[in-house]
Design a protein around this motif. Sequence first.
Motif, PDB file in Angstrom:
ATOM      1  N   GLN A 280       0.842  -1.207   0.000  1.00 31.64           N
ATOM      2  CA  GLN A 280       0.000   0.000   0.000  1.00 31.64           C
ATOM      3  C   GLN A 280       0.871   1.249   0.000  1.00 31.64           C
ATOM      4  O   GLN A 280       0.580   2.227  -0.684  1.00 31.64           O
TER       5      GLN A 280
ATOM      6  N   LYS B 108      -7.740  -2.126  -0.932  1.00 30.97           N
ATOM      7  CA  LYS B 108      -7.795  -1.135  -2.015  1.00 30.97           C
ATOM      8  C   LYS B 108      -8.605   0.097  -1.591  1.00 30.97           C
ATOM      9  O   LYS B 108      -8.157   1.234  -1.764  1.00 30.97           O
ATOM     10  N   THR B 109      -9.780  -0.155  -1.032  1.00 26.58           N
ATOM     11  CA  THR B 109     -10.626   0.965  -0.586  1.00 26.58           C
ATOM     12  C   THR B 109      -9.922   1.756   0.513  1.00 26.58           C
ATOM     13  O   THR B 109      -9.923   2.994   0.520  1.00 26.58           O
ATOM     14  N   PHE B 110      -9.317   1.043   1.427  1.00 24.02           N
ATOM     15  CA  PHE B 110      -8.560   1.655   2.524  1.00 24.02           C
ATOM     16  C   PHE B 110      -7.511   2.611   1.961  1.00 24.02           C
ATOM     17  O   PHE B 110      -7.352   3.748   2.421  1.00 24.02           O
TER      18      PHE B 110
HETATM   19  N1  LIG Z   1      -3.029  -1.255   6.195  1.00 23.61           N
HETATM   20  C1  LIG Z   1      -4.150  -1.558   6.860  1.00 23.61           C
HETATM   21  N2  LIG Z   1      -4.181  -1.449   8.212  1.00 23.61           N
HETATM   22  C2  LIG Z   1      -5.296  -1.769   8.904  1.00 23.61           C
HETATM   23  N3  LIG Z   1      -6.456  -2.182   8.347  1.00 23.61           N
HETATM   24  C3  LIG Z   1      -6.459  -2.302   7.012  1.00 23.61           C
HETATM   25  C4  LIG Z   1      -5.328  -1.998   6.193  1.00 23.61           C
HETATM   26  N4  LIG Z   1      -5.658  -2.224   4.886  1.00 23.61           N
HETATM   27  C5  LIG Z   1      -6.933  -2.634   4.897  1.00 23.61           C
HETATM   28  N5  LIG Z   1      -7.418  -2.682   6.160  1.00 23.61           N
HETATM   29  C6  LIG Z   1      -8.760  -3.112   6.571  1.00 23.61           C
HETATM   30  O1  LIG Z   1      -9.053  -4.348   5.912  1.00 23.61           O
HETATM   31  C7  LIG Z   1     -10.423  -4.393   5.556  1.00 23.61           C
HETATM   32  C8  LIG Z   1     -10.547  -4.644   4.052  1.00 23.61           C
HETATM   33  O2  LIG Z   1      -9.994  -3.530   3.354  1.00 23.61           O
HETATM   34  P1  LIG Z   1     -10.703  -2.877   2.086  1.00 23.61           P
HETATM   35  O3  LIG Z   1     -12.189  -2.786   2.285  1.00 23.61           O
HETATM   36  O4  LIG Z   1      -9.989  -1.608   1.800  1.00 23.61           O
HETATM   37  O5  LIG Z   1     -10.386  -3.962   0.986  1.00 23.61           O
HETATM   38  P2  LIG Z   1     -10.749  -3.965  -0.578  1.00 23.61           P
HETATM   39  O6  LIG Z   1      -9.529  -4.441  -1.278  1.00 23.61           O
HETATM   40  O7  LIG Z   1     -11.292  -2.631  -0.989  1.00 23.61           O
HETATM   41  O8  LIG Z   1     -11.889  -5.074  -0.625  1.00 23.61           O
HETATM   42  P3  LIG Z   1     -12.975  -5.389  -1.784  1.00 23.61           P
HETATM   43  O9  LIG Z   1     -12.218  -5.679  -3.050  1.00 23.61           O
HETATM   44  O10 LIG Z   1     -13.673  -6.606  -1.246  1.00 23.61           O
HETATM   45  O11 LIG Z   1     -13.860  -4.183  -1.871  1.00 23.61           O
HETATM   46  C9  LIG Z   1     -11.047  -3.070   5.996  1.00 23.61           C
HETATM   47  O12 LIG Z   1     -11.661  -3.267   7.261  1.00 23.61           O
HETATM   48  C10 LIG Z   1      -9.842  -2.141   6.111  1.00 23.61           C
HETATM   49  O13 LIG Z   1     -10.076  -1.123   7.072  1.00 23.61           O
END
Ligand SMILES: Nc1ncnc2c1ncn2[C@@H]1O[C@H](COP(=O)(O)OP(=O)(O)OP(=O)(O)O)[C@@H](O)[C@H]1O
Length: 62
Positions: free
Chosen positions: A5, A34-36
């Motif tokens: 990230q 990704k969203t994070f």
């Molecule tokens: N570096 C980080 N530190 C702490 N928590 C994290 C980190 N990266 C992601 N998370 C947490 O992990 C969870 C999943 O992250 P996120 O929703 O961003 O994933 P995504 O890749 O967007 O998922 P999807 O493709 O299913 O939409 C969330 O609760 C987010 O807050």
Amino acid sequence: MTSGQRKIYDEILDAVNEERGGMFFVSGFGGTGKTFLWKLLSAAIRSRGDIALNVASSGIAS
Ligand SMILES: Nc1ncnc2c1ncn2[C@@H]1O[C@H](COP(=O)(O)OP(=O)(O)OP(=O)(O)O)[C@@H](O)[C@H]1O
């Protein structure tokens, strides 16, 4: 942030800071942050008074 990230974050913010523009496609398995990452980038840009608009081409992304 994870190291992956962080790498993407730095690359995109560098492009913003240097006004280079660009298109970045971030992909990864569900739940990998990704969203994070986009939320962090938006917050970083907005915290200095600039505008960041998040848009999606479908009705399912948030
Ligand atoms: N570096 C980080 N530190 C702490 N928590 C994290 C980190 N990266 C992601 N998370 C947490 O992990 C969870 C999943 O992250 P996120 O929703 O961003 O994933 P995504 O890749 O967007 O998922 P999807 O493709 O299913 O939409 C969330 O609760 C987010 O807050």
